[in-house]
Design a protein around this motif. Structure first.
Motif, mmCIF file in Angstrom:
data_model
loop_
_atom_site.group_PDB
_atom_site.id
_atom_site.type_symbol
_atom_site.label_atom_id
_atom_site.label_comp_id
_atom_site.label_asym_id
_atom_site.label_seq_id
_atom_site.Cartn_x
_atom_site.Cartn_y
_atom_site.Cartn_z
ATOM 1 N N ILE A 219 0.835 -1.211 0.000
ATOM 2 C CA ILE A 219 0.000 0.000 0.000
ATOM 3 C C ILE A 219 0.868 1.259 0.000
ATOM 4 C CG2 ILE A 219 -1.635 1.380 1.354
ATOM 5 C CD1 ILE A 219 -2.857 -1.292 2.308
ATOM 6 N N PHE A 220 1.786 1.336 0.964
ATOM 7 C CA PHE A 220 2.637 2.525 1.060
ATOM 8 C C PHE A 220 3.675 2.556 -0.057
ATOM 9 C CE2 PHE A 220 0.922 2.395 5.364
ATOM 10 C CZ PHE A 220 0.608 3.722 5.564
ATOM 11 N N GLY A 221 4.095 1.375 -0.525
ATOM 12 C CA GLY A 221 5.053 1.324 -1.623
ATOM 13 C C GLY A 221 4.478 1.901 -2.902
ATOM 14 N N MET A 222 3.222 1.575 -3.185
ATOM 15 C CA MET A 222 2.582 2.125 -4.380
ATOM 16 C C MET A 222 2.404 3.639 -4.266
ATOM 17 S SD MET A 222 2.383 -0.426 -6.302
ATOM 18 C CE MET A 222 1.484 0.356 -7.647
ATOM 19 N N ILE A 223 2.086 4.098 -3.050
ATOM 20 C CA ILE A 223 1.980 5.550 -2.824
ATOM 21 C C ILE A 223 3.328 6.217 -3.077
ATOM 22 C CG2 ILE A 223 1.590 7.330 -1.077
ATOM 23 C CD1 ILE A 223 -0.441 5.435 0.223
ATOM 24 N N GLY A 224 4.389 5.608 -2.564
ATOM 25 C CA GLY A 224 5.727 6.160 -2.754
ATOM 26 C C GLY A 224 6.133 6.204 -4.206
ATOM 27 N N ILE A 225 5.844 5.145 -4.949
ATOM 28 C CA ILE A 225 6.203 5.088 -6.362
ATOM 29 C C ILE A 225 5.434 6.139 -7.167
ATOM 30 C CG2 ILE A 225 5.990 3.662 -8.441
ATOM 31 C CD1 ILE A 225 6.802 1.270 -6.740
ATOM 32 N N MET B 79 10.339 10.249 2.261
ATOM 33 C CA MET B 79 9.363 9.191 2.528
ATOM 34 C C MET B 79 8.971 8.463 1.251
ATOM 35 S SD MET B 79 9.347 9.269 5.717
ATOM 36 C CE MET B 79 8.217 7.885 5.913
ATOM 37 N N SER B 80 8.943 9.177 0.114
ATOM 38 C CA SER B 80 8.654 8.524 -1.165
ATOM 39 C C SER B 80 9.731 7.492 -1.488
ATOM 40 C CB SER B 80 8.570 9.560 -2.285
ATOM 41 O OG SER B 80 7.520 10.472 -2.067
ATOM 42 N N MET C 12 11.526 1.987 -1.521
ATOM 43 C CA MET C 12 12.634 1.077 -1.220
ATOM 44 C C MET C 12 12.122 -0.209 -0.582
ATOM 45 S SD MET C 12 15.545 1.486 1.705
ATOM 46 C CE MET C 12 14.248 1.322 2.930
ATOM 47 N N TYR C 13 11.281 -0.077 0.447
ATOM 48 C CA TYR C 13 10.770 -1.270 1.129
ATOM 49 C C TYR C 13 9.893 -2.106 0.208
ATOM 50 C CZ TYR C 13 12.586 0.168 5.659
ATOM 51 O OH TYR C 13 13.419 0.504 6.700
ATOM 52 N N PHE C 14 9.161 -1.439 -0.678
ATOM 53 C CA PHE C 14 8.313 -2.174 -1.627
ATOM 54 C C PHE C 14 9.174 -2.966 -2.608
ATOM 55 C CE2 PHE C 14 6.231 -2.128 -5.859
ATOM 56 C CZ PHE C 14 5.220 -3.030 -5.579
ATOM 57 N N LEU C 15 10.160 -2.304 -3.211
ATOM 58 C CA LEU C 15 11.014 -2.973 -4.192
ATOM 59 C C LEU C 15 11.844 -4.075 -3.544
ATOM 60 C CD1 LEU C 15 12.205 0.135 -6.251
ATOM 61 C CD2 LEU C 15 10.505 -1.573 -6.917
#
Length: 321
Positions: free
Chosen positions: A141-147, A240-241, A246-249
């Motif tokens: 969820i947060f990874g997609m927001i960051g990307i 934060m982005s 980073m955590y998502f990838l």
């Protein structure tokens, strides 16, 4: 006649516990010396500016991070046994010591059931699976927001080759999933996922996901706090982005690559480079995060194994067959 088998079992368990502690310590030492881009001298040099008050604040982040995970495990297992917060901490940290030595932390699926009666082992595996899925969902969820934020940032511009590689990788994954969706293995995994979710009501699922999101926000902001301590010049939104992305990838890579700290550090260096952030402080922060949130709890967990007594009969005589 029973004295020798009993003493043999105790000696065997003690040797296993000593071996686990030794393996964890060696594993941490290997992590600290494996990264050729970050020597011990440069690592400690980066952290010299951190005061003892700031270090205590970093430890508070770590304690809060693990407290949320401990409380989540307490919630996950309450259908079987109403364990205390201390018992949950003992089980979680002990299992973590085993998990960090195994690919994808798969070892915790074998370690956590050992704290319960054998008749509950299958349920414990499902509960643990659901807890991990909820944490992965928070990362996605947060990874997609960051990307999304990164792709809309003028500083973040993928060159044509990188974009082409991204499209090829995404297409390959989608093609593989398309052909796997009717396979027996895929259907079995989907059945396990569905069964794990059915173990909990909608309200319980929301609570578990909420704890996972809370934990995610804690350790991601711990990373940002380290950026501030090392005087990295980057805005909160940009930082934060990068952290979310980073955590998502990195969550995609451990199934192939086992060097978790190195992978996260490499991805972080690549993302932060778009904002003219030097590699050295980013690598130092990634290693510090690993030491605080993985290595330190791993050492504590390996020491806790010395207090562990199995809830099942160890058939010592069958180990040599």
């Amino acid at each position: 006649m029973r004295w020798l088998p009993y003493k043999s079992k105790q000696l065997f368990l003690l040797l296993l516990k000593v071996a686990l502690l030794s393996a964890v310590c060696f594993f941490i030492y290997h992590k600290l010396t494996a990264n050729q881009e970050l020597s011990w001298t440069s690592f400690t040099g980066q952290l010299q500016s951190i005061s003892w008050k700031a270090f205590i604040a970093l430890l508070v982040f770590t304690i809060l991070n693990w407290s949320l995970e401990i409380f989540k495990w307490k919630k996950l297992t309450q259908k079987i046994s109403a364990i205390s917060f201390q018992q949950s901490a003992f089980q979680l940290l002990s299992a973590h010591a085993v998990a960090i030595l195994t690919p994808n932390r798969i070892g915790e699926y074998g370690a956590k059931p050992m704290f319960f009666l054998k008749k509950y082992w299958k349920k414990i595996v499902l509960y643990n699976f659901f807890g991990n899925i909820s944490q992965l969902l928070a990362t996605v969820i947060f990874g997609m927001i960051g990307i999304v934020f990164l792709l809309n940032n003028s500083a973040f511009q993928l060159n044509f080759i990188s974009f082409q590689q991204l499209l090829v990788s995404t297409g390959t994954i989608l093609i593989v999933l398309f052909f796997l969706r009717k396979s027996v293995w895929f259907q079995q995994q989907f059945s396990k996922l569905k069964k794990a979710f059915l173990q909990f009501s909608a309200i319980q699922q929301i609570k578990i996901l909420g704890l996972s999101i809370g934990r995610y926000l804690v350790f991601s902001h711990q990373f940002y706090f380290l950026l501030i301590l090392l005087n990295v010049d980057i805005s909160y939104l940009d930082a934060m982005s990068c952290i979310f992305s980073m955590y998502f990838l990195a969550s995609i890579l451990p199934s192939v690559f086992l060097l978790d700290a190195v992978i996260k550090g490499g991805v972080a260096v690549w993302l932060f480079s778009f904002f003219q952030v030097e590699a050295l402080p980013v690598l130092a922060i990634s290693l510090t995060m690993w030491l605080l949130n993985f290595a330190l709890p791993g050492v504590i967990g390996s020491l806790l194994w010395f207090k562990f007594q199995p809830r099942f009969d160890l058939k010592f005589s069958t180990l040599w067959k």
